[in-house]
Motif scaffolding. Structure first.
Motif: not given
Length: 340
Positions: A255-266
């Motif tokens: 998140i803040g890098g490649q994960n532009m969507a700020r997706f977060k799923l365990p």
């Protein structure tokens, strides 16, 4: 690749690079790049989609270019064109069924075939996931809802989850009655304008209103890092042959890098952790399958296409071949002495 083998044989014993100087012009608009190639200034050109019908109709080199001795190389590129939804945004973000339904409806509303025809000049194939061709985890036979265009289903999803027109103005509102206005970040170049027209036409057809926030690429990237964009479309190219690199888009540690969507799923994070210690094989392939399913189900990214790149070369160019992952192909190319 036979051509690559021929070039390698011709390079045996030679010192690289073959030419003394490489001049790269940054020209944002398609037409000036194309015209400068036609007049003989550029050694080669990645054909813009807007010029495909002129230079390579139906995927074949136009006769007027063939008469000049121009050559055409075609290659499916290990890339993807995608649109991300900022997962922390109060309108399009979130993991509840109504938020997932909104993103999936937007994905179903976008006319992907028209995107490939009118924006990319037909030079692409529909993308089914973020995993690019020529990388592990890519399956040419895999099909998903990522590539579907189904306005009727989009409308049904929106209706089911309360995104309806409550005041009769022709536009859908949010389930709580608040206005529903999507905002897509974009640039001002010709291709972006075509893309915006398609987005507007596709979303308006299902009752969704969309506005556009115009800025430079560098400014949009800065705003992405800061988390101030709702939706943005851009492209990315695989850096190597391991498809797990594309799944970094869903990695919460990115998140803040490649994960532009700020997706977060365990569950997704656990899949990535397991994949990092596994060799290629059935178990890793099963994890790729599950990752693709989750990506389509939650839709933090709507992936549109994998591009087919068409490289035009002047007759005096020798040794040019585009590698799927290597960026500096110029070091192996040369020009005839009369054009050096």
């Amino acid at each position: 690749e036979p051509l690559a083998q021929q070039i390698a044989a011709a390079l045996a014993g030679k010192t690289l690079p073959l030419v003394d100087e490489v001049i790269i012009d940054v020209v944002e608009e398609d037409q000036p790049r194309w015209l400068t190639f036609v007049n003989g200034t550029y050694a080669w050109l990645e054909l813009p989609g807007s010029m495909a019908s002129v230079a390579a109709p139906n995927g074949e080199l136009a006769p007027f270019l063939a008469k000049k001795g121009v050559r055409l190389q075609k290659m499916l590129r290990p890339d993807m064109g995608m649109t991300f939804f900022y997962m922390e945004h109060p309108l399009v973000g979130g993991y509840t069924p109504d938020k997932v339904a909104l993103r999936r409806a937007i994905g179903l509303a976008l006319d992907g075939s028209a995107y490939i025809r009118h924006v990319l000049g037909g030079m692409a194939i529909p993308a089914q996931s973020t995993i690019a061709p020529f990388t592990s985890g890519y399956d040419a036979d895999y099909k998903s809802a990522m590539s579907e265009h189904d306005p009727a289903r989009a409308k049904a999803l929106l209706d089911t989850f309360g995104y309806v027109d409550r005041n009769g103005d022709g536009w859908r509102e949010q389930p709580d009655g608040q206005p529903l206005v999507l905002k897509l970040a974009t640039m001002s170049d010709q291709r972006s304008r075509k893309e915006n027209e398609l987005w507007k036409r596709s979303l308006n057809a299902v009752g969704l209103k969309i506005d556009f926030e115009v800025a430079t690429w560098s400014e949009l990237l800065k705003r992405t890092r800061a988390g101030t964009l709702m939706i943005w479309s851009l492209g990315t190219n695989a850096a190597g042959s391991d498809g797990q690199g594309a799944l970094a888009r869903y990695d919460s540690t990115q998140i803040g890098g490649q994960n532009m969507a700020r997706f977060k799923l365990p569950e997704f994070d656990r899949i990535l952790d397991r994949m990092r210690v596994l060799p290629d094989g059935p178990e890793r392939a099963a994890l790729f399958d599950r990752a693709r399913q989750l990506a389509v189900a939650y839709m933090p990214y709507k992936v549109q296409a994998h591009n087919i790149v068409n490289d035009l070369q002047q007759p005096w160019v020798r040794g040019y071949w585009r590698h799927p992952f290597m960026r500096d192909s110029w070091r192996y190319a040369s020009v005839e002495a009369t054009n050096a």
